[in-house]
Structure formats: structure tokens, C-alpha cells
Design a protein around this motif. Structure first.
Motif, PDB file in Angstrom:
ATOM      1  N   LYS A 174      -4.587  -3.644  13.797  1.00 19.17           N
ATOM      2  CA  LYS A 174      -5.029  -2.920  14.992  1.00 19.17           C
ATOM      3  C   LYS A 174      -4.035  -3.036  16.146  1.00 19.17           C
ATOM      4  O   LYS A 174      -4.389  -3.330  17.284  1.00 19.17           O
ATOM      5  N   THR A 175      -2.801  -2.823  15.800  1.00 18.79           N
ATOM      6  CA  THR A 175      -1.774  -2.845  16.836  1.00 18.79           C
ATOM      7  C   THR A 175      -0.662  -1.883  16.456  1.00 18.79           C
ATOM      8  O   THR A 175      -0.548  -1.492  15.294  1.00 18.79           O
ATOM      9  N   THR A 176       0.126  -1.532  17.463  1.00 16.90           N
ATOM     10  CA  THR A 176       1.335  -0.766  17.188  1.00 16.90           C
ATOM     11  C   THR A 176       2.365  -1.702  16.568  1.00 16.90           C
ATOM     12  O   THR A 176       2.317  -2.912  16.786  1.00 16.90           O
ATOM     13  N   ILE A 177       3.278  -1.137  15.828  1.00 16.89           N
ATOM     14  CA  ILE A 177       4.419  -1.916  15.355  1.00 16.89           C
ATOM     15  C   ILE A 177       5.680  -1.070  15.516  1.00 16.89           C
ATOM     16  O   ILE A 177       5.589   0.153  15.657  1.00 16.89           O
ATOM     17  N   SER A 178       6.821  -1.730  15.513  1.00 16.85           N
ATOM     18  CA  SER A 178       8.061  -0.981  15.717  1.00 16.85           C
ATOM     19  C   SER A 178       8.547  -0.386  14.400  1.00 16.85           C
ATOM     20  O   SER A 178       8.088  -0.769  13.324  1.00 16.85           O
ATOM     21  N   ASP A 179       9.475   0.533  14.505  1.00 18.17           N
ATOM     22  CA  ASP A 179      10.054   1.157  13.304  1.00 18.17           C
ATOM     23  C   ASP A 179      10.585   0.104  12.345  1.00 18.17           C
ATOM     24  O   ASP A 179      10.462   0.220  11.130  1.00 18.17           O
ATOM     25  N   ALA A 180      11.194  -0.939  12.925  1.00 17.26           N
ATOM     26  CA  ALA A 180      11.822  -1.957  12.084  1.00 17.26           C
ATOM     27  C   ALA A 180      10.801  -2.737  11.259  1.00 17.26           C
ATOM     28  O   ALA A 180      11.139  -3.336  10.249  1.00 17.26           O
ATOM     29  N   GLU A 181       9.546  -2.729  11.721  1.00 15.84           N
ATOM     30  CA  GLU A 181       8.529  -3.486  10.998  1.00 15.84           C
ATOM     31  C   GLU A 181       7.870  -2.684   9.881  1.00 15.84           C
ATOM     32  O   GLU A 181       7.019  -3.191   9.156  1.00 15.84           O
ATOM     33  N   VAL A 182       8.242  -1.414   9.792  1.00 16.89           N
ATOM     34  CA  VAL A 182       7.682  -0.575   8.732  1.00 16.89           C
ATOM     35  C   VAL A 182       8.615  -0.614   7.526  1.00 16.89           C
ATOM     36  O   VAL A 182       9.807  -0.356   7.646  1.00 16.89           O
ATOM     37  N   VAL A 183       8.068  -0.991   6.385  1.00 15.80           N
ATOM     38  CA  VAL A 183       8.903  -0.952   5.182  1.00 15.80           C
ATOM     39  C   VAL A 183       8.534   0.265   4.344  1.00 15.80           C
ATOM     40  O   VAL A 183       7.368   0.506   4.049  1.00 15.80           O
ATOM     41  N   HIS A 184       9.555   1.025   4.002  1.00 14.06           N
ATOM     42  CA  HIS A 184       9.325   2.213   3.197  1.00 14.06           C
ATOM     43  C   HIS A 184       9.547   1.869   1.745  1.00 14.06           C
ATOM     44  O   HIS A 184      10.537   1.243   1.388  1.00 14.06           O
ATOM     45  N   SER A 185       8.594   2.269   0.916  1.00 17.04           N
ATOM     46  CA  SER A 185       8.801   2.012  -0.511  1.00 17.04           C
ATOM     47  C   SER A 185       8.380   3.223  -1.335  1.00 17.04           C
ATOM     48  O   SER A 185       7.475   3.970  -0.957  1.00 17.04           O
ATOM     49  N   GLU A 186       9.059   3.374  -2.439  1.00 14.19           N
ATOM     50  CA  GLU A 186       8.756   4.479  -3.339  1.00 14.19           C
ATOM     51  C   GLU A 186       7.401   4.246  -3.976  1.00 14.19           C
ATOM     52  O   GLU A 186       7.048   3.124  -4.338  1.00 14.19           O
ATOM     53  N   ASN A 187       6.662   5.300  -4.100  1.00 21.57           N
ATOM     54  CA  ASN A 187       5.288   5.163  -4.516  1.00 21.57           C
ATOM     55  C   ASN A 187       4.899   6.342  -5.395  1.00 21.57           C
ATOM     56  O   ASN A 187       5.313   7.457  -5.160  1.00 21.57           O
ATOM     57  N   LYS A 188       4.067   6.067  -6.405  1.00 17.63           N
ATOM     58  CA  LYS A 188       3.566   7.176  -7.222  1.00 17.63           C
ATOM     59  C   LYS A 188       2.349   7.756  -6.540  1.00 17.63           C
ATOM     60  O   LYS A 188       1.350   7.071  -6.378  1.00 17.63           O
ATOM     61  N   GLY A 189       2.446   9.009  -6.147  1.00 16.30           N
ATOM     62  CA  GLY A 189       1.329   9.625  -5.447  1.00 16.30           C
ATOM     63  C   GLY A 189       0.995  10.974  -6.060  1.00 16.30           C
ATOM     64  O   GLY A 189       1.493  11.327  -7.126  1.00 16.30           O
ATOM     65  N   LYS A 190       0.144  11.689  -5.374  1.00 19.12           N
ATOM     66  CA  LYS A 190      -0.244  13.018  -5.855  1.00 19.12           C
ATOM     67  C   LYS A 190       0.129  14.042  -4.790  1.00 19.12           C
ATOM     68  O   LYS A 190       0.102  13.751  -3.594  1.00 19.12           O
ATOM     69  N   LEU A 191       0.456  15.207  -5.278  1.00 15.64           N
ATOM     70  CA  LEU A 191       0.671  16.326  -4.373  1.00 15.64           C
ATOM     71  C   LEU A 191      -0.418  17.356  -4.702  1.00 15.64           C
ATOM     72  O   LEU A 191      -0.501  17.848  -5.825  1.00 15.64           O
ATOM     73  N   TRP A 192      -1.256  17.600  -3.720  1.00 15.84           N
ATOM     74  CA  TRP A 192      -2.366  18.538  -3.943  1.00 15.84           C
ATOM     75  C   TRP A 192      -2.004  19.916  -3.408  1.00 15.84           C
ATOM     76  O   TRP A 192      -1.450  20.030  -2.300  1.00 15.84           O
TER      77      TRP A 192
END
Length: 855
Positions: A174-192
Motif C-alpha cells: 500500500k505504497t508507491t515505489i520507484s521505477d528502480a524497485e520494480v522488477v520486470h520478468s517474463e511471464n506466460k500470460g494470455k492475450l484476450w
RNA sequence: GGACGAUUAGCUCAGUUGGGAGAGCGCCUGCCUUACAAGCAGGAUGUCGGGGGUUCAAGUCCCUCAUUGUCCACCA
């Protein structure tokens, strides 16, 4: 001395150092300062810390021994979000709100008092020579005051602003975080794929999305202007299903024709790209989400429904409506919060930001003008790249544990930025009914000032003495979080770069090359390793055989190797101790002494040079080889021979003095065992000893001649041992040697050393039996008088002839190469000529002897 | 999609301006030699990922391909 060093003694030794105040900088002299990266108070020591601390400590001890007034400043970080999470956990079932801000902070401080020192104490077990009297904590009064000061200063300079923007929101924390704290990872998802109806038309337009729930917030559908399929639809109105909102079809080159259907729904309040696109087209923003990730009152049917449940429901509804087209598997990247792994939600929030453009420019300049050097240099690019693409930094956090933002809102609506010690009056209307901003600052905001806040900037004595610091040592994962921010903050506030060098250390991985992680359970606790093998063994393991900045695998078998090496030193010292003589002034050396001293001198030079370059791995490897092979396996064994002679005590002096030098060279790497050994000789502490100096003058004396000579003898010893093994001559059988040479004087004083190969007697230029087995060394042939084996000898000679022929051919062809003669450095040509004549000579001899034996 | 690494002995890895491939572990053989069996002595094993180029000379410099890793990036 006991047979082995007991690592349990390390604690005692460390405490003695502390008591003596050795880790405090000297009052005078050239200073060398470093601040240690403050670990989180929630953390416990892991191998990465151990490596980092070891590199720091080696540097500090080395520089201290070189006579610098060294400051190694320790401390810890309040770790806003991590600590808050721990305390929230601790007060359960009550919530933060239940107990209120004041009580919560009290609990947090209690937590800090109880657990905050664990990691600090663990650092001590590693032998870290930090000045604990200057230990700091990011929430200390002095540091907190500075955080406010810098905030105000940044604000006045226009580096800080407040604004409503799309930010990364963690629905768990329940807080903001900076760009640096976001980790991007490849993920299997769906495209609807869904079908949107077009108003007043039979036509529909198909869109594709990975986040159907955001349909509730759609404000447009965008297509690429070049897309022939949709050109005729641009400007038409579509009806967003469920909410039945009427929105336009717009064109924007951002849209990729080839992805999905080529038509994108636009949700500016919940997607960064859509947000930018919406700004270009002046579209409204519709927020559909609560802070906990549930859907808000935008649509009664979904109110308070979790975002993922809403997603399922929306898909179902669209199916029922007949507007569902298909779903397909897709690889996409999602951002999660680095602390809790919750999927981050882009939300619009009113927050405080650091404006980066003006701050980043000088930080980039500092690198480009080489005021800051990265080692290895490639990490400079990482630093520069980040700065070149930097975005504004969201610094406010909806947390309580941390530095509260010094912003006060007046009844009149004006926000005043006021330090907490100052009188709180509205700058605009003079009113005193002010409410402070509820939020605290990002932990990294205060860490960014660490190199000068800890030195009592702006007026502290330490600041003038020790700022800027020399070197920062850290992992590459933290360049963005910390290094970049320290540099721009420091330049802005102090006008100087905070450090001149940034050393990047690699990651420690497990035996299979995987990262240590809690979920894998593959972590090795450095404290446990220290308990069993000692801190020295761990330190050496982390340094030896690894290159700066590259990852390394950790295994206990490596620790054993290190421990064995230390044990070797320990036992060499025991031997020296056993032979320890009365003090003798006269210096009269045996060839082995001159050899050792000459070689040591070169090693000192090599080690020092590598240490200056922070190439500790190379320095240690040099020492390892010299200590084990030269000092122990050859010199000590040779000294056993010479000590039996008449000038025994003189010889022992060298034995002992060289040990003392080696202890000094080894001390930065293995401070405990070296200190304990030195102690047992009743000498003053190594911490305050001088690092050995390279003696240039030795080169002008005849030491190098002796050095060469012993190296030749070594070759002989090895060759004789080899022959003995080949011919199965037991060690108990002593043999006699005839050394045939044109320079009997040269070998006269060192034939005694052949007893290392179980030789009982060596005669120079005596008669020898032609059938004897022989060994060739530089300037001589050695006949093993008691060993006859004509066949083996012939076989050996044949091999030798073959080898020599190859060598002669190689050298000759090189020398007949015009290019080589014309272009190679003269000394190399000279060397090659020398080799050729040597080989030719040897070949001639070998052939003659082969002839002789044939008869 | 971009950037930066890695590829050297069975394994883990060094190899600093280009000038005859190294260590540790493991393996084989022989040793309880009075500092150390956590030790001593000896031994075996490499087309330095493939290909091309620069150079008198390439593990080292350049290009390219392959495998692999890390980081960055706005593909719904």
C-alpha cells in the motif's frame, strides 16, 4: 604453538584490536576514507555482504599499513519498507491504524534496538576493521536533520516537486515505489481478443488485451494511421462494453499493426503507455481501482471485487454478450515489487518527486570527465546509460517508519517546506494551523547522502578531513539504487563527487551457479562458515581465484583449500619458532637466502602493484604460490640443510625475517592468523605495522645471480626426483651425484641442496661411470652415480634428443623469420638467440652420449 | 528489441600493455622424511567454443556464428 590455529581465538584477537583503538584513523597524516554500504537493519549477513566487507577490509588494512590515516565508517540503514513490514507483522492482529502512528514508531524503535545490531555484529566476526566509534544509523538525529536540510535545499533549487502522476503502486504494501524497485520478468500470460461495437454501424472492431478488467477504464481505441484495415474507422465512435461508454477511435503511430489485432484499447489511468498516448490526445483519465487492487465504484457490479476476479468476471460477461473472440497464449513482461513480489499497479497519485534532468547532467559529466572511475570499467556504461534515460524519482512513501516529509499544509492551502526544528508558520499567510504531510521518504533518499551525512556535513571536522571518500565498493545490482543517487546528491550539495573510484564486486552463487535465494534454500550462512573454518579462511575463499566484478561459485571445498593454506603458514611459523635463534647482527647469507630474499622482493613489488589496482585475487595467488612452493617446499627444506652448518643462527634470521614479511603481506587477507603468529613471536600488532616495501637496490646487488642459480638447482632437484620415481628408487636409498660443468665455482656453494632429492654426496667434475643415468640442467650435466639402467638411459636420451631437435627447429625458424628479426623487440630476439645456442649445445652433448652408450 | 559479460585440463576458475598455456580440487603412483597426512614427492589430461581477419607472432586485438548468463527497454 598448538599444532593448528584455533579459529575460536579470532574473537579475542578482534576485541584486543578494538580495545587498542587500532581501527580509528590516526590524528594526522594523509587520509584514506571509505564509507561502508549501510546494510538494512532487517538483514542478516549473507555471502554477498561477506565478500563486500572483505574487499573493504583488505583495502583498509592495506592502506593503514601503508601509513594512511584510514577511516572505514560503518553504519546501518533504517530500511523503511522492510522494517515497517516486520513491525506490522509483529503487532498483529492489530493494524497500524489500530495503534496509531506514535505507538507504531515506538514499536519500530524497539524492534530496531532488539534486532538492528545483528548484522553489525556479524560484520565484526569477519574481522572488519571499521571505526565503530563513528557508527551511524540513517534515522539518527544528525542524519535525519540533514535529510530535511537536503530536502529543503533540493526544493529551493527546484529539484523537488509535488504532482499527480501515474506511479508504481504496490497493492500489498500500500505504497508507491520507484521505477528502480520494480522488477520486470517474463511471464506466460494470455492475450484476450474482444469485439467492440461501433456506434450506428454494423461493423465491429476487434481489440486485444492482457488486462480485460481495465476495460472499465477505457477512454479510446487506438490504431496505427498506416493500417489499411482500420483507416476508414478512425474518428468513429465505439461503445465500450459493460460500461457502455462511447469513445472515439483514434490514430497513433505508437500502435503496432502486427501485434494482436492492431487495435488497442486505451486505459490511461492504469498503463504507462496509454497514459502517454492519452496525454498526446488530451483524453480523460478514469480510475477504476482502489488502493488494495480491488475495483472501485466505477461500476456497481464490480465494486470491491479483486482485480483478478474482476478479470474473470468480465471475460465471462463478454462471452455471454457474444463479444468474446478468442484467447491466446503470450509471453509478456510484468512488473513486480522487489520486496514482496506483488504485481505492481500503475495508479494516479499525488506524490513528491525528484526532478532528474538537472541533477543527472553533472553526474554524467563527472563520469565522462573521469572524476569517477569504475573498476571494472564496463560498469561505467551501466551507470551512464541509466543517467541518460533517467526519469523523475518518486520519493514519497505511504509508510510511517522513515524520514517524514517536511511539508506542511496550511488552512489557506499553501504548502510550506519547513525543517522540524524551525517554528512552523505558513510562509504564505503566517497561519500556524499546519498539518504535516503523512508520508515518509524513500529509504534511498537518505542513503544517497551517506558519504557526507555520516561525516557531519556541512561543518563537521570529519567532513573536512575525510570527504570526498576514496573508494566505494558495491555490487552491480545497486548501481541504480545507490551509486547514481549518491553522486548527483553529493555534487548538488557538496559540490564534489562523493568518491573517486567505484569497485564493483560480483555475485556469490552456489555450487551449481545459481543465485542464493530463500526459496531455493541454497544459502550458505557465512557466520556458520566462520565458526567452523575461521573468518580468515572465508575471506581467502572469497578473494582467491576470482576476477574483480565477475560472479563466483561458492563451495565448502574451496573453504577447505583456504583453511589448508592458512594451516600451512601456521606450521611454517611453528618450524621457525622451533629454530628461533638468539639475536644476531651479522648478515652473511647462503645462496638459498639470497635467492629467497631476491624473490621475496619481486613478490612484494608484484603484490603491491596488484593491490593498488584492487586486483586482490591476483595478489593473493602470487602469495599463495610463493609461500607454499618457494618458502615452504624449497626454502624451509634447504634451511634444514644449512642450519646444520656452522652459521646456523644467521640462516635462521632470514628464515624468520622473511616469515615476518610474509605475515605482513598476508595480513590484509587473513588478519587473525597472521596476528596470532606474530603475537607468539612477541612482536607488536600487524594492524599498525608497515606494509613491506619493494627494495629497488636489491636489483643492483648480486642477489639476482643467486636467484637464478637456485632456480637452476631447483630444476635439477625436480629432475632427479622424477628419475628416482621413474626408476623406482626408494627414498631410503641415498645416491651419489657427479656434476659435470665448465664452471665449478658457480655450483660450489649450492650442491648441498641436492640432498632435497635424497642425495648423500655430490662431487663436481669427478669421474663417472658412462652407464649412469643423467640429468641435464643449465650449465651442467648431473650423473646419478649409483643408478645404472642403460636401456632406460638410452630411451631417455632419445626423448631428450627429440625434444631438443624440436626446440632447435622452433628457435631457428623463428630467428630465420625476417619479420621477427625486423619487428620484434630486441631483447626478445636476444633471448631467442641465447635459447638457440643453448639448445644446440645440449643437443650436441645428448647425441654424443647416445653414441657412446650404443657401444 | 538493445547493452554488457562468459565459453581455457574431468570440475571450479586465473591468465594486467600480443612474444613458448597456469592454479586449486579431483584422478593415478610412492611416502606416517623430526613444521604441517589440513602433509610430502612424482605423474597424466588442453584443436584456449567454431570460422574468418590484422600481425613476424593471437587465449590475448578486430569481424562473424554458436551456446549461455546478466542488466536495460513502452509492444497492448
Amino acid at each position: 604453538m598448538d599444532k593448528n590455529f584455533d579459529p575460536k581465538k579470532e574473537k579475542e584477537i578482534y576485541e584486543k584490536w578494538l580495545k587498542k583503538g587500532y581501527f580509528q584513523p590516526f590524528e594526522y597524516g594523509k587520509s584514506f576514507s571509505m564509507v561502508l554500504p549501510p546494510p538494512n537493519i532487517t538483514g542478516i549477513l549473507h555471502m554477498g555482504h561477506a565478500l563486500n566487507a572483505t574487499i573493504y577490509d583488505i583495502t583498509a588494512r592495506f592502506k593503514r599499513m601503508q601509513g594512511y590515516s584510514v577511516l572505514l565508517l560503518p553504519g546501518s540503514d533504517h530500511a523503511s519498507i522492510s522494517t515497517e513490514a516486520k513491525v506490522v507483522e509483529a503487532i498483529k492482529p492489530k493494524s497500524k491504524k489500530d495503534i496509531g502512528r506514535e505507538a507504531f514508531l515506538k514499536r519500530a524503535w524497539e524492534w530496531k534496538e532488539e534486532y538492528g545490531n545483528i548484522i553489525t555484529n556479524q560484520f565484526k566476526t569477519l574481522g572488519l576493521s571499521a571505526d565503530w566509534s563513528r557508527e551511524r544509523f540513517t534515522l539518527d538525529d544528525g542524519l535525519s536533520e540533514l535529510v530535511e536540510k537536503v530536502f529543503i535545499s533540493f526544493y529551493k533549487k527546484g529539484h523537488i516537486y509535488r504532482g499527480e502522476k501515474l506511479i508504481n503502486w504496490c497493492t500489498h504494501c500500500k505504497t508507491t515505489i520507484s521505477d528502480a524497485e520494480v522488477v520486470h520478468s517474463e511471464n506466460k500470460g494470455k492475450l484476450w481478443h474482444f469485439e467492440y461495437k461501433i456506434k450506428e454501424s454494423e461493423e465491429t472492431i476487434k481489440i486485444a488485451t492482457t488486462r480485460p478488467e481495465t476495460i472499465l477504464g477505457d477512454v479510446a481505441v487506438a490504431v496505427n494511421p498506416e493500417d489499411e484495415r482500420y483507416k476508414h474507422l478512425i474518428g468513429k465512435t465505439v461503445i465500450i462494453p459493460i460500461v457502455n461508454r462511447e469513445v472515439k477511435i483514434i490514430e497513433d503511430s505508437y500502435v503496432d499493426k502486427d501485434f494482436g489485432t492492431g487495435a488497442v484499447k486505451i486505459t490511461p489511468a492504469h498503463d504507462f503507455n496509454d497514459n502517454e498516448l492519452a496525454a498526446r490526445h488530451e483524453l480523460e483519465q478514469i480510475n477504476i481501482m482502489n488502493d488494495d487492487g480491488s475495483i472501485n465504484g466505477i461500476h456497481p457490479e464490480f465494486e470491491n471485487l479483486d482485480r483478478y476476479e474482476a478479470r474473470v468476471k468480465i471475460i465471462k460477461i463478454l462471452e455471454e454478450l457474444g463479444q468474446f473472440v478468442k484467447e491466446e497464449d503470450i509471453e509478456n513482461s510484468i512488473g513486480t515489487h522487489d520486496r514482496c513480489n506483488t504485481v505492481v499497479e500503475p495508479l494516479n497519485k499525488l506524490q513528491w518527486f525528484v526532478k532528474m534532468d538537472k541533477l543527472a547532467a553533472p553526474a554524467l559529466d563527472a563520469y565522462e570527465s573521469k572524476l569517477i572511475e569504475f573498476i571494472p570499467s564496463r560498469y561505467g556504461k551501466t551507470y551512464a546509460h541509466w543517467l541518460e534515460n533517467i526519469k523523475d524519482w518518486c520519493i514519497s512513501r505511504q509508510l510511517w517508519w522513515g524520514h517524514r516529509i517536511p511539508a506542511y499544509t496550511c488552512e489557506c492551502g499553501h504548502i510550506s517546506i519547513i525543517a522540524s526544528k524551525d517554528e512552523k508558520v505558513c510562509e504564505e499567510c503566517g497561519g500556524d494551523e499546519l498539518t504535516q504531510d503523512e508520508d515518509v521518504l524513500d529509504t534511498w533518499f537518505s542513503s544517497a547522502f551517506w558519504p557526507f551525512s555520516t561525516l557531519d556535513f556541512p561543518n563537521g571536522r570529519d567532513f573536512f578531513r575525510f570527504f570526498p571518500t576514496e573508494t566505494l565498493i558495491t555490487g552491480y545490482d545497486i548501481i541504480f539504487f545507490w551509486v547514481v543517487r549518491m553522486v548527483f546528491s553529493s555534487i548538488s550539495e557538496t559540490g564534489k563527487v562523493p568518491f573517486n573510484k567505484v569497485i564493483i564486486n560480483g555475485l556469490i552463487r552456489d555450487e551449481q551457479g545459481r543465485k542464493f535465494s530463500k526459496s531455493l534454500g541454497n544459502g550458505v550462512d557465512p557466520v556458520e562458515v566462520v565458526k567452523e573454518y575461521g573468518a580468515d579462511a572465508l575471506r581467502i575463499t572469497l578473494i582467491m581465484g576470482s576476477a574483480l566484478g565477475s560472479d563466483q561459485r561458492f563451495s565448502l571445498s574451496k573453504v577447505e583449500t583456504s583453511r589448508n593454506f592458512l594451516n600451512k603458514i601456521w606450521n611454517a611459523a611453528r618450524f621457525v619458532k622451533m629454530k628461533e635463534p638468539e639475536e644476531v647482527q651479522l648478515k652473511c647469507y647462503f645462496p638459498s637466502d639470497r635467492w629467497l630474499i631476491s624473490k621475496l622482493n619481486k613478490i612484494i613489488n608484484e603484490v603491491t602493484e596488484n593491490m593498488e589496482k584492487y586486483e586482490f585475487g591476483l595478489a593473493l595467488e602470487t602469495l599463495y604460490g610463493f609461500i607454499w612452493e618457494d618458502y615452504c617446499d624449497y626454502y624451509i627444506e634447504m634451511s634444514k640443510i644449512t642450519i646444520d652448518g656452522t652459521n646456523a643462527s644467521l640462516n635462521v634470521l632470514v628464515l624468520r625475517d622473511v616469515l615476518f614479511e610474509l605475515l605482513k603481506l598476508m595480513h590484509p587477507f587473513a588478519p587473525f592468523i597472521t596476528e596470532e603468529i606474530r603475537n607468539s613471536f612477541g612482536k607488536k600488532s600487524l594492524v599498525v605495522s608497515e606494509f613491506p616495501l619493494f627494495n629497488k637496490q636489491l636489483d643492483f646487488l648480486d642477489y639476482s645471480v643467486e636467484e637464478k642459480k637456485i632456480e637452476i638447482i631447483k630444476v635439477g632437484i625436480k629432475a632427479i626426483r622424477n628419475l628416482r620415481a621413474e626408476l623406482n628408487v626408494p627414498n631410503s636409498q641415498k645416491i651419489k651425484l657427479i656434476l659435470v660443468t665448465e664452471d665449478p665455482e658457480y655450483f660450489k656453494d649450492c650442491i648441498q641442496y641436492f640432498s632435497l632429492a635424497n642425495v648423500k654426496e655430490t662431487v663436481i667434475n669427478g669421474n663417472f661411470n658412462e652407464d649412469s643415468v643423467s640429468v641435464r640442467i643449465d650449465k651442467a650435466i648431473i650423473y646419478l652415480e649409483d643408478l645404472f639402467d642403460k636401456e632406460k638411459e638410452i630411451e631417455r636420451l632419445r626423448k631428450e634428443v627429440e625434444n631438443l631437435e624440436n626446440e632447435v627447429e622452433r628457435a631457428a625458424s623463428k630467428l630465420s623469420n625476417e619479420g621477427f628479426i625486423n619487428k620484434a623487440k630486441p631483447y626478445l630476439i636476444q633471448e631467442e638467440r641465447l635459447k638457440l645456442s643453448k639448445y644446440e649445445e645440449a643437443l650436441k652433448n645428448a647425441k654424443e652420449r647416445l653414441q657412446l652408450l650404443w657401444h
